[in-house]
Design a protein around this motif. Structure first.
Motif, PDB file in Angstrom:
ATOM      1  N   THR A  92      48.921   1.493 -15.211  1.00 59.18           N
ATOM      2  CA  THR A  92      48.135   2.422 -14.387  1.00 59.18           C
ATOM      3  C   THR A  92      46.821   1.748 -14.031  1.00 59.18           C
ATOM      4  OG1 THR A  92      49.100   4.445 -15.301  1.00 59.18           O
ATOM      5  CG2 THR A  92      46.868   4.607 -14.386  1.00 59.18           C
ATOM      6  N   TRP A  93      46.462   1.787 -12.746  1.00 56.26           N
ATOM      7  CA  TRP A  93      45.204   1.234 -12.243  1.00 56.26           C
ATOM      8  C   TRP A  93      44.314   2.398 -11.821  1.00 56.26           C
ATOM      9  CZ3 TRP A  93      44.821  -4.295 -11.440  1.00 56.26           C
ATOM     10  CH2 TRP A  93      45.999  -4.989 -11.683  1.00 56.26           C
ATOM     11  N   THR A  94      43.138   2.485 -12.391  1.00 61.24           N
ATOM     12  CA  THR A  94      42.271   3.623 -12.063  1.00 61.24           C
ATOM     13  C   THR A  94      41.205   3.272 -11.030  1.00 61.24           C
ATOM     14  OG1 THR A  94      40.542   3.186 -13.710  1.00 61.24           O
ATOM     15  CG2 THR A  94      42.514   4.367 -14.459  1.00 61.24           C
ATOM     16  N   GLY A  95      40.952   1.983 -10.786  1.00 57.41           N
ATOM     17  CA  GLY A  95      39.818   1.606  -9.948  1.00 57.41           C
ATOM     18  C   GLY A  95      38.504   1.842 -10.679  1.00 57.41           C
ATOM     19  N   HIS A  96      37.407   1.822  -9.936  1.00 60.20           N
ATOM     20  CA  HIS A  96      36.092   2.033 -10.549  1.00 60.20           C
ATOM     21  C   HIS A  96      35.975   3.478 -11.034  1.00 60.20           C
ATOM     22  CE1 HIS A  96      31.774   1.770 -11.225  1.00 60.20           C
ATOM     23  NE2 HIS A  96      31.631   2.884 -10.533  1.00 60.20           N
ATOM     24  N   ARG A  97      35.471   3.649 -12.246  1.00 55.92           N
ATOM     25  CA  ARG A  97      35.274   4.985 -12.821  1.00 55.92           C
ATOM     26  C   ARG A  97      33.884   5.078 -13.432  1.00 55.92           C
ATOM     27  NH1 ARG A  97      39.850   8.746 -12.683  1.00 55.92           N
ATOM     28  NH2 ARG A  97      38.652   9.791 -14.314  1.00 55.92           N
ATOM     29  N   GLN A  98      33.307   6.266 -13.359  1.00 54.89           N
ATOM     30  CA  GLN A  98      32.003   6.522 -13.973  1.00 54.89           C
ATOM     31  C   GLN A  98      32.147   7.117 -15.378  1.00 54.89           C
ATOM     32  OE1 GLN A  98      29.245   5.582 -12.701  1.00 54.89           O
ATOM     33  NE2 GLN A  98      29.214   5.748 -10.479  1.00 54.89           N
ATOM     34  N   ASP A  99      33.374   7.402 -15.796  1.00 50.79           N
ATOM     35  CA  ASP A  99      33.619   8.125 -17.051  1.00 50.79           C
ATOM     36  C   ASP A  99      34.330   7.246 -18.076  1.00 50.79           C
ATOM     37  OD1 ASP A  99      35.904   7.955 -15.525  1.00 50.79           O
ATOM     38  OD2 ASP A  99      36.490  10.052 -15.739  1.00 50.79           O
ATOM     39  N   LEU A 100      33.872   6.009 -18.217  1.00 53.89           N
ATOM     40  CA  LEU A 100      34.546   5.073 -19.122  1.00 53.89           C
ATOM     41  C   LEU A 100      34.517   5.569 -20.562  1.00 53.89           C
ATOM     42  CD1 LEU A 100      36.021   2.390 -19.391  1.00 53.89           C
ATOM     43  CD2 LEU A 100      33.808   1.266 -19.680  1.00 53.89           C
ATOM     44  N   ARG A 101      33.445   6.233 -20.965  1.00 57.88           N
ATOM     45  CA  ARG A 101      33.378   6.757 -22.334  1.00 57.88           C
ATOM     46  C   ARG A 101      34.547   7.696 -22.602  1.00 57.88           C
ATOM     47  NH1 ARG A 101      28.813  11.011 -24.360  1.00 57.88           N
ATOM     48  NH2 ARG A 101      29.441  11.899 -22.356  1.00 57.88           N
ATOM     49  N   ASP A 102      34.836   8.590 -21.681  1.00 60.43           N
ATOM     50  CA  ASP A 102      35.943   9.525 -21.870  1.00 60.43           C
ATOM     51  C   ASP A 102      37.281   8.802 -21.890  1.00 60.43           C
ATOM     52  OD1 ASP A 102      34.322  11.829 -21.970  1.00 60.43           O
ATOM     53  OD2 ASP A 102      34.189  11.884 -19.795  1.00 60.43           O
ATOM     54  N   ILE A 103      37.426   7.804 -21.013  1.00 56.91           N
ATOM     55  CA  ILE A 103      38.686   7.061 -20.950  1.00 56.91           C
ATOM     56  C   ILE A 103      38.921   6.302 -22.246  1.00 56.91           C
ATOM     57  CG2 ILE A 103      39.915   5.215 -19.750  1.00 56.91           C
ATOM     58  CD1 ILE A 103      38.379   6.050 -17.195  1.00 56.91           C
ATOM     59  N   ILE A 104      37.904   5.585 -22.721  1.00 55.50           N
ATOM     60  CA  ILE A 104      38.040   4.813 -23.960  1.00 55.50           C
ATOM     61  C   ILE A 104      38.367   5.719 -25.141  1.00 55.50           C
ATOM     62  CG2 ILE A 104      36.719   3.498 -25.675  1.00 55.50           C
ATOM     63  CD1 ILE A 104      35.319   2.089 -23.377  1.00 55.50           C
ATOM     64  N   SER A 105      37.699   6.876 -25.210  1.00 52.65           N
ATOM     65  CA  SER A 105      37.925   7.777 -26.342  1.00 52.65           C
ATOM     66  C   SER A 105      39.313   8.407 -26.305  1.00 52.65           C
ATOM     67  CB  SER A 105      36.853   8.866 -26.367  1.00 52.65           C
ATOM     68  OG  SER A 105      36.971   9.716 -25.237  1.00 52.65           O
ATOM     69  N   THR A 106      39.942   8.425 -25.121  1.00 46.39           N
ATOM     70  CA  THR A 106      41.276   9.004 -24.975  1.00 46.39           C
ATOM     71  C   THR A 106      42.377   7.978 -25.208  1.00 46.39           C
ATOM     72  OG1 THR A 106      40.401  10.604 -23.379  1.00 46.39           O
ATOM     73  CG2 THR A 106      42.769  10.276 -23.368  1.00 46.39           C
ATOM     74  N   CYS A 107      42.106   6.709 -24.890  1.00 49.90           N
ATOM     75  CA  CYS A 107      43.118   5.664 -25.050  1.00 49.90           C
ATOM     76  C   CYS A 107      43.270   5.271 -26.517  1.00 49.90           C
ATOM     77  CB  CYS A 107      42.749   4.444 -24.205  1.00 49.90           C
ATOM     78  SG  CYS A 107      42.986   4.716 -22.418  1.00 49.90           S
TER      79      CYS A 107
ATOM     80  N   TYR B  26      29.670   7.998 -30.449  1.00 47.52           N
ATOM     81  CA  TYR B  26      29.724   8.240 -31.884  1.00 47.52           C
ATOM     82  C   TYR B  26      31.143   8.645 -32.277  1.00 47.52           C
ATOM     83  CZ  TYR B  26      29.289  13.006 -30.066  1.00 47.52           C
ATOM     84  OH  TYR B  26      29.476  14.164 -29.346  1.00 47.52           O
ATOM     85  N   PRO B  27      31.541   8.352 -33.527  1.00 48.33           N
ATOM     86  CA  PRO B  27      32.874   8.746 -33.982  1.00 48.33           C
ATOM     87  C   PRO B  27      33.041  10.260 -33.885  1.00 48.33           C
ATOM     88  CG  PRO B  27      31.866   7.217 -35.519  1.00 48.33           C
ATOM     89  CD  PRO B  27      30.798   7.610 -34.557  1.00 48.33           C
ATOM     90  N   GLY B  28      34.182  10.675 -33.432  1.00 49.83           N
ATOM     91  CA  GLY B  28      34.438  12.111 -33.313  1.00 49.83           C
ATOM     92  C   GLY B  28      34.181  12.658 -31.927  1.00 49.83           C
ATOM     93  N   TYR B  29      33.568  11.838 -31.047  1.00 46.63           N
ATOM     94  CA  TYR B  29      33.369  12.324 -29.674  1.00 46.63           C
ATOM     95  C   TYR B  29      34.731  12.551 -29.015  1.00 46.63           C
ATOM     96  CZ  TYR B  29      32.624  12.377 -24.678  1.00 46.63           C
ATOM     97  OH  TYR B  29      32.662  12.732 -23.361  1.00 46.63           O
ATOM     98  N   SER B  30      34.838  13.608 -28.250  1.00 46.70           N
ATOM     99  CA  SER B  30      36.056  13.844 -27.470  1.00 46.70           C
ATOM    100  C   SER B  30      35.675  14.432 -26.121  1.00 46.70           C
ATOM    101  CB  SER B  30      37.013  14.780 -28.216  1.00 46.70           C
ATOM    102  OG  SER B  30      36.382  16.037 -28.448  1.00 46.70           O
ATOM    103  N   PRO B  31      36.409  14.094 -25.086  1.00 42.47           N
ATOM    104  CA  PRO B  31      36.115  14.617 -23.754  1.00 42.47           C
ATOM    105  C   PRO B  31      36.315  16.128 -23.701  1.00 42.47           C
ATOM    106  CG  PRO B  31      37.638  12.754 -23.659  1.00 42.47           C
ATOM    107  CD  PRO B  31      37.549  13.176 -25.083  1.00 42.47           C
ATOM    108  N   SER B  32      35.731  16.725 -22.691  1.00 44.04           N
ATOM    109  CA  SER B  32      35.886  18.163 -22.514  1.00 44.04           C
ATOM    110  C   SER B  32      37.329  18.504 -22.127  1.00 44.04           C
ATOM    111  CB  SER B  32      34.955  18.670 -21.412  1.00 44.04           C
ATOM    112  OG  SER B  32      35.364  18.161 -20.149  1.00 44.04           O
ATOM    113  N   ARG B  33      37.682  19.754 -22.342  1.00 45.38           N
ATOM    114  CA  ARG B  33      39.028  20.204 -21.966  1.00 45.38           C
ATOM    115  C   ARG B  33      39.246  20.057 -20.467  1.00 45.38           C
ATOM    116  NH1 ARG B  33      40.720  25.988 -24.157  1.00 45.38           N
ATOM    117  NH2 ARG B  33      40.347  24.789 -26.080  1.00 45.38           N
ATOM    118  N   GLU B  34      38.183  20.315 -19.700  1.00 46.38           N
ATOM    119  CA  GLU B  34      38.300  20.195 -18.239  1.00 46.38           C
ATOM    120  C   GLU B  34      38.573  18.747 -17.838  1.00 46.38           C
ATOM    121  OE1 GLU B  34      36.222  23.815 -19.319  1.00 46.38           O
ATOM    122  OE2 GLU B  34      35.843  21.697 -19.830  1.00 46.38           O
ATOM    123  N   TRP B  35      37.860  17.803 -18.523  1.00 47.33           N
ATOM    124  CA  TRP B  35      38.079  16.398 -18.188  1.00 47.33           C
ATOM    125  C   TRP B  35      39.512  15.988 -18.528  1.00 47.33           C
ATOM    126  CZ3 TRP B  35      39.808  11.975 -20.413  1.00 47.33           C
ATOM    127  CH2 TRP B  35      39.598  10.796 -19.702  1.00 47.33           C
TER     128      TRP B  35
END
Length: 370
Positions: free
Chosen positions: A257-272, A169-178
């Motif tokens: 940058t190559w990350t390989g397989h990731r389980q956290d694509l939602r966080d990556i997309i929201s950050t890029c 959803y719009p406005g989602y952001s990853p945690s500070r730890e992530w």
């Protein structure tokens, strides 16, 4: 309601993700959901979310695979499902032949899902033989009708892959730890105009096209940086090496940058900054692009297939002619200066609850007829 799904494995990929989502949603609605495959990393989660997994290697393109037709027929006779759902070509052949060998009164309803623009031949034609044929986009429906005209039009149901509005959803952001962990792992991404290209490392996904795009942006003084997210499966190492050589030849190694397989694509997309789709061949759907749009992030892609359908609906400005890397770079340069407006909500039928209910409606239709 008892449904058996046949897939090659439960390792990773778009088809497997759809089967995972169906398993969770159908189990929540009281259906008994069974997946038959060669196993994989997703099996524990599949079972945790309410499905049963049966280990049977039915996805390898080998003559030995077809010796399992008898075993699968025996399994179907023991389970007695209401629905047999075929999701991939080799398992579909094994499943179809096992289904045909059952007495007609014992056959479950047969559903096939066309998840891609398969090569047009007798081998691929199996995906159009279901009593109901699910197309994951309108362009896949057109592909079926064009290349397999013997498929009755009234058997086809268009059910798009979908996203969860609770997760995307719009406005989602990853945690500070992530975020802390992300920038510790990839400090080169701080302060950059990051272009995410998700997907397995294959020529189909267009990693080579990203090289001239990045070079053109850097020449304009834009701090562009490519983030390639996806695994390199066995047999694709030489292609990755080819991409790396071309990146080095272009002098832009510092911007990849190559990350390989990731389980956290939602966080990556929201950050890029932007998510890209650069496939030279049309994609049937494009799950990661829909997720990015649902997260309120810009998407730019080659204008064909399922990605074009999404962009036409939600962000027409993101459509670029196939292979036109100069136009793509020009668009991204404009977006660097001023990001485009995006829709605040991805409506039906791209909601995962709609997708699950639409599948269940198809299953009930066949089961009630039986």
């Amino acid at each position: 309601m008892k449904i058996v799904h046949l897939v090659p494995s439960m390792e990773s990929g778009g088809v497997e993700q759809v089967v995972m989502e169906l398993g969770s949603g159908l189990a929540a609605r009281g259906a008994e959901n069974i997946v038959v495959s060669a196993g994989g990393r997703l099996v524990p989660l599949l079972e945790k979310e309410g499905s049963r997994h049966i280990l049977m290697p039915i996805g390898k393109k080998s003559l030995a695979t077809f010796f399992r037709i008898g075993a699968l027929r025996a399994l179907l006779q023991a389970i007695r499902p209401d629905i047999l759902h075929l999701h991939s070509r080799v398992p579909a052949w094994v499943g179809y032949l096992a289904w045909k060998k059952l007495p007609p009164e014992d056959r479950p309803g047969l559903v096939t899902s066309v998840h891609g623009f398969y090569s047009v031949n007798r081998y691929s034609a199996i995906m159009s033989r279901g009593e109901r044929v699910i197309a994951v986009s309108n362009c896949i429906r057109d592909y079926i009708l064009s290349h397999y005209p013997s498929t009755p039009e009234d058997r086809i149901r268009v059910i798009p892959n979908a996203i969860s509005p609770e997760q995307h959803y719009p406005g989602y952001s990853p945690s500070r730890e992530w975020l802390t962990g992300w920038y510790m792992a990839y400090p080169e991404l701080k302060g950059k105009f990051t272009l995410c290209l998700p997907g397995r490392i294959t020529r189909l996904k267009g990693q080579l096209d990203l090289i001239p795009i990045i070079r053109k942006l850097l020449e304009q003084g834009i701090p562009a940086h490519a983030v390639i997210v996806g695994e390199t499966k066995k047999g694709k190492e030489e292609y990755k090496n080819e991409v790396l050589r071309e990146i080095e030849r272009a002098g832009v190694s510092h911007a990849f940058t190559w990350t390989g397989h990731r389980q956290d694509l939602r966080d990556i997309i929201s950050t890029c900054s932007v998510t890209l789709s650069l496939t030279r061949s049309p994609e049937a759907f494009g799950k990661s692009t829909l997720e990015a749009l649902a997260l309120g992030r810009p998407v730019a892609g080659y204008a064909h297939g399922g990605v074009k359908e999404q962009l036409d609906a939600f962000l027409p400005e993101g459509n670029i002619s196939v292979g036109d890397t100069s136009a793509m770079a020009a668009l991204l340069a404009r977006w660097y200066a001023q990001p485009p407006p995006l829709p605040r909500q991805i409506p039906s039928p791209y909601n995962i609850e709609d997708m699950i209910q639409a599948h269940l409606d198809v299953y009930k239709e066949l089961a009630s007829r039986s």
